[in-house]
Design a protein around this motif. Structure first.
Motif, PDB file in Angstrom:
ATOM      1  N   ILE A 169       0.913  -1.203  -0.003  1.00 55.61           N
ATOM      2  CA  ILE A 169       0.054   0.018  -0.098  1.00 55.61           C
ATOM      3  C   ILE A 169       0.916   1.239  -0.029  1.00 55.61           C
ATOM      4  O   ILE A 169       1.715   1.553   1.014  1.00 55.61           O
ATOM      5  CB  ILE A 169      -0.872   0.030   1.248  1.00 55.61           C
ATOM      6  N   GLN A 170       0.686   2.175  -1.077  1.00 57.50           N
ATOM      7  CA  GLN A 170       1.646   3.080  -1.337  1.00 57.50           C
ATOM      8  C   GLN A 170       1.876   4.210  -0.241  1.00 57.50           C
ATOM      9  O   GLN A 170       3.050   4.672   0.102  1.00 57.50           O
ATOM     10  CB  GLN A 170       1.111   3.749  -2.558  1.00 57.50           C
ATOM     11  N   GLN A 171       0.502   4.388   0.460  1.00 60.52           N
ATOM     12  CA  GLN A 171       0.862   5.465   1.366  1.00 60.52           C
ATOM     13  C   GLN A 171       1.234   4.960   2.932  1.00 60.52           C
ATOM     14  O   GLN A 171       1.500   5.974   3.695  1.00 60.52           O
ATOM     15  CB  GLN A 171      -0.574   6.288   1.479  1.00 60.52           C
ATOM     16  N   LEU A 172       1.776   3.828   2.935  1.00 65.26           N
ATOM     17  CA  LEU A 172       2.150   3.685   4.099  1.00 65.26           C
ATOM     18  C   LEU A 172       3.410   3.113   4.246  1.00 65.26           C
ATOM     19  O   LEU A 172       4.110   2.757   3.053  1.00 65.26           O
ATOM     20  CB  LEU A 172       1.441   2.081   4.569  1.00 65.26           C
ATOM     21  N   SER A 173       4.342   3.206   5.195  1.00 71.36           N
ATOM     22  CA  SER A 173       5.539   2.729   5.295  1.00 71.36           C
ATOM     23  C   SER A 173       5.861   1.337   5.459  1.00 71.36           C
ATOM     24  O   SER A 173       4.798   0.462   5.281  1.00 71.36           O
ATOM     25  CB  SER A 173       6.235   3.459   6.670  1.00 71.36           C
ATOM     26  N   GLU A 216       4.521   0.033   8.283  1.00 73.57           N
ATOM     27  CA  GLU A 216       3.087  -0.178   8.710  1.00 73.57           C
ATOM     28  C   GLU A 216       2.430  -1.188   7.514  1.00 73.57           C
ATOM     29  O   GLU A 216       1.326  -1.990   7.556  1.00 73.57           O
ATOM     30  CB  GLU A 216       2.326   1.186   8.102  1.00 73.57           C
ATOM     31  N   VAL A 264      -0.477  -4.494   8.245  1.00 77.59           N
ATOM     32  CA  VAL A 264      -1.701  -4.609   7.939  1.00 77.59           C
ATOM     33  C   VAL A 264      -2.513  -5.557   7.913  1.00 77.59           C
ATOM     34  O   VAL A 264      -3.706  -5.546   8.514  1.00 77.59           O
ATOM     35  CB  VAL A 264      -1.871  -4.112   6.148  1.00 77.59           C
ATOM     36  N   ARG A 287       8.860   4.348   2.153  1.00 81.29           N
ATOM     37  CA  ARG A 287       7.809   4.220   1.443  1.00 81.29           C
ATOM     38  C   ARG A 287       7.907   3.274   0.239  1.00 81.29           C
ATOM     39  O   ARG A 287       9.144   3.071  -0.294  1.00 81.29           O
ATOM     40  CB  ARG A 287       7.137   5.331   0.849  1.00 81.29           C
TER      41      ARG A 287
END
Lengths: 441, 239
Positions: free
Chosen positions: B108-112, B115, B119, B151
């Motif tokens: 997921i692009q917006q998560l590091s 993170e 998920v 990212r």
């Protein structure tokens, strides 16, 4: 995930498209600001109106002379003109027959030019008794009000209203000097304090402009100016006889106001063939104004609500685009164990972040209502003085009043709108087939 | 031969398909993607599913991943018959018993990095309080200790796939399902990823992998070849 994590995740997902999210937020911001500002303006206007009515006094009853309709006096009209309105005997009857009335002031008025040397000021000449000043809460700035002895002695003395005094005596002290009304001279004994206009009452639709008044003893008025008024209108003489223009009666108890007004109406009905008077109860005006205020608010809320719905549609539009764009992410989350409900939640939180941010910013801008109105007013005054003078006094004096309920309502509605308009895109996201979603490019 | 030194005792059965068929309707015609497949997966298995395009290997993987339901037959996973579960229950089963590794990583692009690894934990009930520590540990295990806050767009393909593998491990799944895990990678990186999967398998993880590259399939212990929706062969590789 707890609420803070959800909000954080929503915020970060929205940051993927900053401009797009900012535009959606702007839509809600404008809606919320519109609600707060419109309600604040409305509250300001109605507060003004209420203050004006309150200035008339909650315990007072105002009886005014009004000109009867043409048909009603066509046969009674004669060469000697028509006589109508309140009579001096009406005043005596009211003051002696109604025990609940603690005080009453008869008043006669006429528009006349008032002069001093080369200064000419159009003014409202008011013949009244000393009580007029206390009943109308009209403090004297300098000198003294009219006295009972002035009436008995038919003295040519006058109390000037603030503006009149300023225009007739731009430099000198007016006290002790003479002004001219018609052919008669009057000595100025007092100057009233500055006073804003009061509410319009029956018979005169414009607000009462206290600052343009010139007060003289009622008996002097009767003797020097008289009851008969001759005006030239459209080439014909109009000849009217009026004894009193207004009687202001004060009741000692608020509860007795309505009953006393009814008695006055009944009393006047017996002695007047035509209805050439109006009985106005400021308390009733106040109640009417309150009803008006409610209607006004509902209307404004409706208008502002429409802009919020438009903002909501903007949010829905953006969330639909987001869902399509993040189909892959939805597929991945489903594969990793997210239920449909959890996907719905995730996207609903995103819309809540959008609309909540818009709501909070809208409230912040809402608080700027007062300074903005001040600024705009100042700008018009400084750069377009001509336009400024044509604006009605309501605008000159308007002070927006932030209504706490409108702030809460606007914020609540904005978040509500976000949720309502977010449900469809969120459900669409949740109902995607995970296999298809994972395959989506 | 399928037993390694670590699995001295009888291996536990973690998943089983029995007479599974899958029929799609395509343009008014029934297309049989799976014509009756039976197989057992035991703990510590490393199975490669091979086959030409249209052989049914993707369909089988989707069924094993509980993303699809069989038209007939049984699929048992973690003691549940998947076909009888509701959508919500199936979601929970996926989250609890399965780990996914995709060909295109699907981070997921917006998560590091950390993170992303976390998920699957956000869909676990109850929530694990040590999720971040566990994820950090797994990131270190797959060799990304220095990139925890990066990212996905800042990582190479191999590194992204490592994150995906760590993500597939975080919920301690019964089976890791890998769909062409090296499909987007060059040979050197592919080997690194396969080495990583090897290590995981040696520590007792069950891995089911779809691939069409024979040299990748060779690294698995068991190779199942599908053809026209049926199992054509089951071969055991030397371990």
């Amino acid at each position: 995930m707890n609420v803070i994590q959800q909000l954080k995740l929503g915020f970060r997902s929205l940051m993927l498209h900053k401009l797009r999210s900012a535009l959606a937020v702007l839509g809600i911001l404008i809606g919320v600001t519109a609600v707060i500002w419109l309600v604040a303006m409305g509250e300001g206007v109605s507060y003004q109106a209420q203050q004006q009515i309150k200035d008339l006094g909650a315990t007072s009853i105002i009886i005014r002379t009004i000109k009867p309709s043409e048909e009603a006096n066509s046969d009674s009209g004669s060469r000697s003109g028509i006589a109508y309105g309140l009579l001096r005997s009406d005043y005596d009857r009211i003051i002696t027959n109604i025990p609940t009335i603690s005080a009453a002031v008869p008043m006669r008025e006429i528009s006349r030019d008032v002069r001093r040397d080369e200064y000419v000021v159009p003014a409202q000449v008011i013949g009244c008794t000393p009580k007029y000043f206390s009943i109308n809460r009209l403090p004297i700035a300098r000198g003294r009000p009219l006295a009972a002895s002035d009436l008995q002695g038919l003295e040519n003395v006058t109390v000037l209203a603030h503006d009149v005094a300023e225009r007739l005596f731009p430099i000198q002290d007016p006290l002790g000097r003479a002004i001219q009304i018609g052919t008669e001279f009057y000595v100025v004994v007092g100057v009233a304090q500055d006073r804003t206009a009061a509410a319009a009452i029956g018979g005169s639709f414009s607000a009462r402009q206290y600052n343009r008044d010139v007060y003289i003893p009622l008996n002097t008025f009767q003797k020097r100016i008289g009851d008969r008024v001759i005006t030239v209108r459209g080439g014909t003489f109009q000849n009217e006889t009026i004894e009193l223009n207004q009687i202001t009666a004060v009741v000692d108890d608020v509860a007795a106001v309505d009953a006393s007004a009814d008695i006055i109406r009944a009393l006047l009905e017996r002695y007047h063939k035509t209805v050439d008077y109006a009985v106005v109860v400021p308390k009733e005006l106040l109640e009417q104004a309150e009803t008006m205020r409610m209607m006004f608010n509902v209307l404004l809320l409706l208008i502002a609500g429409i802009s919020l719905v438009v903002g909501g549609i903007g949010i829905m539009n953006i969330m639909l685009a987001t869902v399509t764009e993040r189909t892959r992410e939805i597929g991945v989350r489903r594969a990793l164990g997210a239920t449909k409900g959890e996907i719905v939640q995730q996207f609903l939180w995103e819309t809540v972040v959008l609309s909540g941010t818009g709501g909070l910013l809208g409230v912040a801008v809402g608080f700027l209502c007062g300074p903005t109105v001040q600024g705009v007013r100042f700008a018009i005054k400084s750069f377009m003085p001509d336009v400024w003078l044509t604006l009605p006094p309501t605008i000159h004096q308007l002070e927006p009043r932030l209504a706490p309920w409108s702030i809460i309502a606007a914020f609540g509605i904005s978040v509500g709108v976000g949720i309502v308009f977010g449900i469809y895109p969120a459900r669409r996201a949740a109902n995607m087939d995970p296999i298809e979603a994972l395959r989506h490019e | 031969m399928s037993k390694t030194k670590e699995e001295v005792s009888e291996p536990v059965r973690v998943a089983m398909v029995r007479d599974v068929t899958k029929v799609y309707r395509l343009g008014g015609q029934d297309v049989k993607a799976l014509a009756g497949v039976s197989f057992e997966f035991k703990q510590g298995d490393f199975v490669a599913i091979m086959g030409t395009s249209g052989s049914g290997k993707s369909t089988l993987l989707n069924l094993l991943g509980c993303l699809d339901r069989p038209t007939s037959g049984q699929y048992l996973l973690g003691g549940h018959d998947v076909a009888t579960l509701t959508d919500e229950e199936v979601s929970r089963v996926r989250g609890r018993y399965l780990g996914f590794v995709f060909q295109s990583y699907n981070l997921i692009q917006q998560l590091s990095v950390v993170e992303n690894i976390m998920v699957p934990l956000s869909y676990q009930v109850p929530v694990r309080p040590d999720g971040r520590e566990l994820s950090t540990k797994l990131a270190t295990l797959v060799g990304l200790a220095g990139r925890l806050d990066h990212r996905p767009s800042q990582l190479s393909g191999g590194q992204q796939q490592r994150v995906a593998i760590a993500r597939a491990l975080v919920n301690n799944p019964h089976v890791i399902l890998a769909d062409e895990p090296t499909g987007n990678l060059d040979t050197a990186t592919s080997n690194e990823i396969m080495d990583l999967l090897d290590v995981l398998n040696k520590t007792g993880r069950t891995i089911v992998m779809v691939t069409h590259e024979p040299d990748i399939a060779e690294r698995a212990k068991t190779v199942i070849t599908l053809r026209d929706g049926l199992i054509q062969s089951v071969e055991q590789n030397r371990s």
